[in-house]
Design a protein around this motif. Structure first.
Motif, short mmCIF file in Angstrom:
data_model
loop_
_atom_site.label_atom_id
_atom_site.label_comp_id
_atom_site.label_asym_id
_atom_site.label_seq_id
_atom_site.Cartn_x
_atom_site.Cartn_y
_atom_site.Cartn_z
N LEU A 63 0.82 -1.21 0.00
CA LEU A 63 0.00 0.00 0.00
C LEU A 63 0.86 1.26 0.00
CD1 LEU A 63 -2.83 -0.99 2.53
CD2 LEU A 63 -2.92 -0.92 0.03
N GLY A 64 1.98 1.20 0.72
CA GLY A 64 2.88 2.36 0.72
C GLY A 64 3.42 2.65 -0.67
N ARG A 65 3.82 1.59 -1.41
CA ARG A 65 4.32 1.81 -2.77
C ARG A 65 3.22 2.33 -3.69
NH1 ARG A 65 6.95 -3.13 -1.54
NH2 ARG A 65 5.41 -4.33 -2.72
N VAL A 66 2.00 1.84 -3.52
CA VAL A 66 0.89 2.32 -4.35
C VAL A 66 0.64 3.79 -4.10
CG1 VAL A 66 -1.61 2.12 -4.71
CG2 VAL A 66 -0.21 0.06 -4.56
N ARG A 67 0.65 4.21 -2.86
CA ARG A 67 0.42 5.62 -2.55
C ARG A 67 1.51 6.51 -3.15
NH1 ARG A 67 -1.33 3.43 2.47
NH2 ARG A 67 0.73 3.72 3.39
N GLU A 68 2.76 6.02 -3.08
CA GLU A 68 3.85 6.81 -3.66
C GLU A 68 3.68 6.95 -5.18
OE1 GLU A 68 7.26 5.44 -0.40
OE2 GLU A 68 7.42 4.86 -2.51
N GLN A 69 3.31 5.86 -5.84
CA GLN A 69 3.11 5.92 -7.29
C GLN A 69 1.96 6.85 -7.66
OE1 GLN A 69 2.52 1.85 -8.44
NE2 GLN A 69 4.65 1.25 -8.07
N GLN A 70 0.87 6.80 -6.91
CA GLN A 70 -0.26 7.67 -7.19
C GLN A 70 0.10 9.14 -6.95
OE1 GLN A 70 -3.34 5.99 -4.74
NE2 GLN A 70 -4.09 4.68 -6.40
N ALA A 71 0.90 9.39 -5.90
CA ALA A 71 1.30 10.76 -5.62
C ALA A 71 2.16 11.30 -6.75
CB ALA A 71 2.05 10.82 -4.29
N ARG A 72 3.05 10.46 -7.30
CA ARG A 72 3.91 10.92 -8.40
C ARG A 72 3.09 11.19 -9.66
NH1 ARG A 72 7.63 6.95 -6.40
NH2 ARG A 72 6.91 5.46 -7.98
N ARG A 73 2.03 10.43 -9.84
CA ARG A 73 1.21 10.61 -11.04
C ARG A 73 0.14 11.69 -10.87
NH1 ARG A 73 0.14 4.13 -12.05
NH2 ARG A 73 2.31 3.57 -12.54
N GLY A 74 0.08 12.30 -9.69
CA GLY A 74 -0.89 13.36 -9.48
C GLY A 74 -2.29 12.87 -9.19
N ARG A 75 -2.46 11.59 -8.89
CA ARG A 75 -3.78 11.07 -8.59
C ARG A 75 -4.09 11.23 -7.11
NH1 ARG A 75 -3.65 5.27 -11.87
NH2 ARG A 75 -3.33 6.15 -13.96
N VAL A 76 -5.35 10.93 -6.78
CA VAL A 76 -5.75 11.02 -5.38
C VAL A 76 -5.02 9.94 -4.59
CG1 VAL A 76 -7.68 10.86 -3.77
CG2 VAL A 76 -8.00 11.89 -6.03
N VAL A 77 -4.39 10.32 -3.50
CA VAL A 77 -3.65 9.38 -2.67
C VAL A 77 -4.63 8.53 -1.87
CG1 VAL A 77 -1.95 9.13 -0.81
CG2 VAL A 77 -1.70 10.96 -2.53
N MET A 78 -4.39 7.23 -1.89
CA MET A 78 -5.25 6.31 -1.14
C MET A 78 -5.13 6.58 0.35
SD MET A 78 -5.08 2.14 -0.98
CE MET A 78 -5.14 2.04 -2.77
N ARG A 79 -6.25 6.68 1.00
CA ARG A 79 -6.24 6.93 2.43
C ARG A 79 -5.79 5.67 3.18
NH1 ARG A 79 -11.78 9.49 4.38
NH2 ARG A 79 -10.51 9.63 6.26
N LYS A 80 -4.97 5.89 4.17
CA LYS A 80 -4.44 4.78 4.95
C LYS A 80 -5.56 4.17 5.80
CE LYS A 80 -0.81 3.62 8.29
NZ LYS A 80 0.30 4.16 9.10
N PRO A 81 -5.79 2.87 5.70
CA PRO A 81 -6.86 2.26 6.50
C PRO A 81 -6.49 2.28 7.98
CG PRO A 81 -5.55 0.56 5.45
CD PRO A 81 -5.07 1.88 4.89
#
Length: 205
Positions: A63-81
């Motif tokens: 999940l941490g890697r997914v959030r980093e990738q989304q942040a780099r692409r300018g997408r909405v960052v997944m909220r941490k459960p």
């Protein structure tokens, strides 16, 4: 909540399971290989618990890697459960309805209803007058008093050892060993008493 190697839920943490593993290992060293099956089971439980803890850590890393990738692409960052609490406590009811009291006695509800008056005549705990529920600990204590050969510590005139709360498998194993030792001493004393009685009867004859 973690599960054991058979898939059943339990409230124990990895550190508690490792502690029980250590206690049983010492029992094998001190008392012999008769306890090897317990050691084998605990080794499976330790490995299973470690896999669960490591699996949770791997999932968090993904999940941490997914959030980093989304942040780099300018997408909405997944909220941490939300994380589950580190320690969870299971609360077992102290009072149970009649069908659960029947199950505790190994009876069906119909059998329990049929035998209830005879059980009360033998001192079986009656239900609470307000809630109509049965005290499960009182049922267990009554049950043990019916078998002085198995539970001598529950008999009148002997100190009553109340059930202490136990949080790990190692402590429960130690309690079982203590109960077994007390039962053996009681049985030895009874055999000695009977031998003396037979000896006295033979002398009078």
């Amino acid at each position: 909540m973690m599960t054991d190697s058979l898939g059943s839920d339990h409230p124990y943490t990895l550190s508690e399971i490792e502690r029980a593993h250590e206690i049983i290992a010492r029992s094998v060293v001190d008392y012999g290989v008769v306890y090897l099956p317990l050691l084998d089971r605990m080794e499976r439980e330790v490995a299973h618990a470690r896999r669960q803890v490591e699996g949770s850590a791997r999932a968090q890393a993904v999940l941490g890697r997914v959030r980093e990738q989304q942040a780099r692409r300018g997408r909405v960052v997944m909220r941490k459960p939300p994380l589950a609490p580190a320690v969870r406590f299971r609360v077992d009811p102290a009072y149970v309805p009649a069908d659960k009291a029947a199950r505790r006695m190994g009876l069906t509800p119909d059998q329990f209803g049929e035998y209830r008056r005879r059980l009360y005549a033998r001192g079986f705990p009656v239900p609470d007058e307000t809630a109509g529920l049965y005290d499960i600990e009182a049922i267990d204590r009554w049950r043990m008093r019916q078998r002085p050969d198995l539970y001598p510590e529950m008999q009148p005139g002997l100190p009553v050892v109340g059930p202490a709360p136990r949080t790990d498998l190692g402590a429960r194993f130690a309690d079982a060993q203590k109960a077994k030792s007390m039962g053996k001493r009681f049985a030895d004393a009874e055999r000695t008493r009977r031998a003396k009685t037979r000896s006295g009867d033979g002398g009078r004859a």
